[in-house]
Design an enzyme around this catalytic site. Structure first.
Site, short mmCIF file in Angstrom:
data_model
loop_
_atom_site.label_atom_id
_atom_site.label_comp_id
_atom_site.label_asym_id
_atom_site.label_seq_id
_atom_site.Cartn_x
_atom_site.Cartn_y
_atom_site.Cartn_z
N LYS A 12 0.87 -1.19 0.00
CA LYS A 12 0.00 0.00 0.00
C LYS A 12 0.90 1.23 0.00
CE LYS A 12 -2.02 2.95 2.10
NZ LYS A 12 -1.76 4.37 1.70
N GLY B 274 6.71 5.13 8.12
CA GLY B 274 5.94 6.37 8.10
C GLY B 274 6.16 7.12 9.41
N SER B 275 5.21 7.96 9.74
CA SER B 275 5.38 8.82 10.91
C SER B 275 5.18 8.03 12.21
CB SER B 275 4.40 9.98 10.85
OG SER B 275 3.09 9.46 10.87
N THR B 276 5.72 8.55 13.28
CA THR B 276 5.59 7.89 14.58
C THR B 276 4.13 7.85 15.01
OG1 THR B 276 7.84 8.43 15.21
CG2 THR B 276 6.29 8.08 17.01
N GLY C 229 2.47 5.12 13.13
CA GLY C 229 3.04 3.85 13.58
C GLY C 229 2.41 3.37 14.89
N GLU D 137 9.16 1.37 11.03
CA GLU D 137 10.27 2.29 10.73
C GLU D 137 9.69 3.68 10.77
OE1 GLU D 137 13.44 1.47 10.09
OE2 GLU D 137 13.03 -0.65 10.33
N GLU E 170 9.86 16.27 14.81
CA GLU E 170 10.29 16.05 13.43
C GLU E 170 9.58 17.04 12.50
OE1 GLU E 170 8.91 12.52 11.25
OE2 GLU E 170 10.96 12.22 10.56
P1 NAD Z 1 2.41 8.75 7.22
O1 NAD Z 1 2.56 8.08 8.53
O2 NAD Z 1 1.46 9.88 7.13
O3 NAD Z 1 1.96 7.72 6.09
C1 NAD Z 1 2.73 6.60 5.76
C2 NAD Z 1 1.84 5.55 5.12
O4 NAD Z 1 0.88 5.10 6.08
C3 NAD Z 1 1.03 6.03 3.92
O5 NAD Z 1 0.96 5.01 2.96
C4 NAD Z 1 -0.36 6.26 4.52
O6 NAD Z 1 -1.41 6.17 3.59
C5 NAD Z 1 -0.42 5.16 5.54
N1 NAD Z 1 -1.35 5.40 6.67
C6 NAD Z 1 -1.71 6.57 7.23
N2 NAD Z 1 -2.56 6.36 8.25
C7 NAD Z 1 -2.74 5.02 8.34
C8 NAD Z 1 -3.50 4.17 9.21
N3 NAD Z 1 -4.25 4.66 10.18
N4 NAD Z 1 -3.42 2.84 9.02
C9 NAD Z 1 -2.65 2.32 8.05
N5 NAD Z 1 -1.93 3.05 7.19
C10 NAD Z 1 -1.96 4.40 7.34
O7 NAD Z 1 3.89 9.19 6.81
P2 NAD Z 1 4.33 10.04 5.52
O8 NAD Z 1 3.97 11.45 5.74
O9 NAD Z 1 3.89 9.35 4.28
O10 NAD Z 1 5.93 9.86 5.60
C11 NAD Z 1 6.74 10.65 6.36
C12 NAD Z 1 7.13 9.96 7.65
O11 NAD Z 1 7.78 8.72 7.36
C13 NAD Z 1 8.16 10.73 8.45
O12 NAD Z 1 7.79 10.71 9.80
C14 NAD Z 1 9.45 9.97 8.23
O13 NAD Z 1 10.42 10.12 9.24
C15 NAD Z 1 8.96 8.58 8.14
N6 NAD Z 1 9.94 7.72 7.46
C16 NAD Z 1 10.66 6.82 8.21
C17 NAD Z 1 11.63 6.02 7.61
C18 NAD Z 1 12.44 5.01 8.40
O14 NAD Z 1 13.13 4.17 7.78
N7 NAD Z 1 12.40 5.02 9.72
C19 NAD Z 1 11.87 6.15 6.23
C20 NAD Z 1 11.12 7.10 5.51
C21 NAD Z 1 10.15 7.87 6.14
#
Ligand code: NAD
Length: 497
Positions: A195, A248-250, A253, A270, A401
């Site tokens: 996804k 994605g974001s904390t 997560g 992650e 962040e």
């Molecule tokens: P996000 O958390 O908004 O979204 C990430 C993904 O999760 C997207 O595909 C989104 O559609 C999905 N998502 C959102 N809400 C969800 C839910 N309730 N249930 C299931 N899926 C859901 O993050 P973003 O804005 O896309 O990315 C930026 C973040 O990612 C930053 O915090 C960055 O630090 C982090 N990131 C971490 C790493 C790592 O390796 N640790 C690498 C890249 C990015």
């Protein structure tokens, strides 16, 4: 401004609709809800994708389940799995220009970086894990269990694929992060439902098509388009998923972790970072300044491991920070297809507003704006490279962040002070230390609470180098052997004979 697109990408964009990939087929979503994909450099809509409903998610998970339970993937000779993954890697490399142009259109990043980090990066990850398919091992053990007279035992641990994997990825490195998940999962014999982010679904669809062209059996890699609240949430909550791997974001997560626990689904997370860079008095300042600027401004600062706080030993604080500001001011801001561009647009207007609001907060809370800070007056979501300084480590712009080209410089006295300040946030993803002194380097390596420590370099990924967070930066490790084994489970066996 529009470059000449590759014929493959042109054909891809000319399609009327961009369907999901389920069970080896192009499948339209069941609802009429769509998501617009916007080019962040022009603010124009380049395509629409469907928003997958819970029913669509169920269809994709069922396809992956069937392919896992009955399909040829898991039972295939490891060398045959390797061969298909290598073909997949070759196709991703061959189509690197198409993928890179598509990523630049939907994400905004510089096309050269999209090519090297995303497309070529993904092909390297696929190639690396293709090699692992033939090297998965269990072990034999000696037990102390008493056997009946005349009997012996043979105990061993089998390593098996964990099952159906839900891979949820962000927009910042849409193809390479997808590969960090799907390559090890597929090498281990799992099947996957991918996804991608709602900001960057198109490149994931192209990646899924390349997997099919490489000979990946139907249902082994499914790609859903959709948002987080509907599609992502339904995927995580689906009882047919054995493992969720999320980047994605904390905040997201944490939600995903809670939801996965309803079915005790395995998770690896992650998450976000606020990674410190520490510059000691004995560092090579010129190299350090270049490394700091590259570490925070590359990909417009939208990098999980970006060094967004720089701690500089007091005596040379002004000089080093000034060098970084000068490098930032020299950067040419333009669209991602401009060969002279150093910095492209941020991914979306919403994200630009979020980053700008942090810059506003920084000024409000009394941090000194040393350079940049303004949106660029042109169409698109462009922001100047921005540098703050502050003596107070508790400022919001140092603790949270921002995920943009925003750096904060803070002076420090000695190693103890540097470690205290560097470790004083809820995150622990990456870190960099600049020093010529091996003792200083080792004391920092020992004391930093971060999954990565780079000495005399900004953090950069490699398929063999595990990545993951301490504290609220995540659970588990991606890449390397550990990244493979997170998609396996073990079975302990004892045979009495
Ligand atoms: P996000 O958390 O908004 O979204 C990430 C993904 O999760 C997207 O595909 C989104 O559609 C999905 N998502 C959102 N809400 C969800 C839910 N309730 N249930 C299931 N899926 C859901 O993050 P973003 O804005 O896309 O990315 C930026 C973040 O990612 C930053 O915090 C960055 O630090 C982090 N990131 C971490 C790493 C790592 O390796 N640790 C690498 C890249 C990015």
């Amino acid at each position: 401004m529009m470059p000449t697109l590759t014929p493959r990408l042109q054909r891809f964009l000319d399609r009327n609709s961009h369907s999901m990939i389920i069970d080896g087929d192009s499948i339209a979503v069941s609802s009429d809800q769509t998501i617009a994909v916007v080019n962040p450099a022009t603010e124009e809509v380049i395509a629409h994708v469907g928003l997958a409903s819970a029913g669509d998610v169920d269809r994709a998970v069922s396809s992956a389940r069937l392919a896992f339970d009955n399909g040829p993937w898991r039972t295939m000779a490891p060398m045959d799995r390797e061969r298909i993954l290598l073909r997949f890697a070759d196709l991703v490399e061959e189509q690197a220009d198409s993928l890179a142009q598509l990523i630049t259109l939907e994400n905004g990043k510089l096309v050269g970086q999209a090519r090297s980090s995303d497309a070529i990066g993904a092909s390297k990850t696929l190639r690396y894990y293709a090699g692992w398919a033939t090297k998965i091992e269990g072990s034999t053990l000696d037990l102390s269990l008493k056997q009946k007279p005349g009997k012996q035992n043979f105990a061993f641990i089998r390593r098996e694929p964990v099952g159906v994997v839900a891979a949820i990825v962000p927009w910042n490195f849409p193809v390479s992060i997808a590969a960090w998940k799907i390559a090890p999962a597929l090498a281990a014999g799992c099947t996957v439902v991918l996804k991608p982010s709602e900001e960057t679904p198109l490149s994931a669809l192209m990646l899924g098509e390349l997997a099919l062209e490489a000979g990946m059996p139907a249902g082994v890699l499914n790609v859903l388009t959709g948002d987080g609240a509907t599609t992502g949430a339904a995927l995580v909550a689906h009882p047919g998923i054995d493992k969720v791997t999320f980047t994605g974001s904390t905040a997201t997560g944490k939600q995903i972790g809670k939801s996965a626990m309803d079915h005790l689904t395995g998770i690896s997370l992650e998450l976000g970072g606020k990674s410190p860079v520490v510059v000691f008095d004995d560092a090579d300042f010129e190299e350090a300044a270049k490394g700091i600027a590259a570490g925070i401004f590359r990909n417009q600062g939208q990098v999980c491991v970006a060094g967004s706080r720089v701690y500089i030993q007091k005596k040379h604080f002004d000089r080093v920070l000034q060098d970084v500001c000068d490098l930032g001011k020299k950067m040419r801001i333009s669209h991602g297809f401009d060969p002279d561009a150093d910095l492209g647009p941020l991914v979306s207007s919403q994200h630009l507003e979020r980053v700008k609001s942090y810059i506003g907060k920084g000024v409000e809370e009394g941090a000194v704006l040393e350079s940049g800070g303004k949106q660029v007056a042109r169409t698109g979501y462009f922001l100047e490279p921005t540098v703050f300084s502050s003596e107070d480590n508790q400022k919001v712009i140092i603790q949270e962040e921002i995920f943009g080209p925003v750096l904060v410089g803070v002076p420090f006295d000695d190693i103890e002070d540097a470690l205290q300040k560097a470790n004083d946030t809820p995150f622990g993803l990456s870190s960099s230390v600049w020093t010529q002194n091996i003792n200083t380097a080792h004391q920092m390596i020992d004391g930093l609470k971060a999954g990565w420590v780079f000495v005399n370099a900004p953090g950069r990924s490699d398929p063999n180098l595990p990545l993951g967070g301490y504290k609220q930066s995540g659970i588990g490790r991606e890449l390397g052997r550990q990244g493979l084994y997170q998609f396996t489970t073990t079975k302990s066996v004892n045979i009495v004979y």
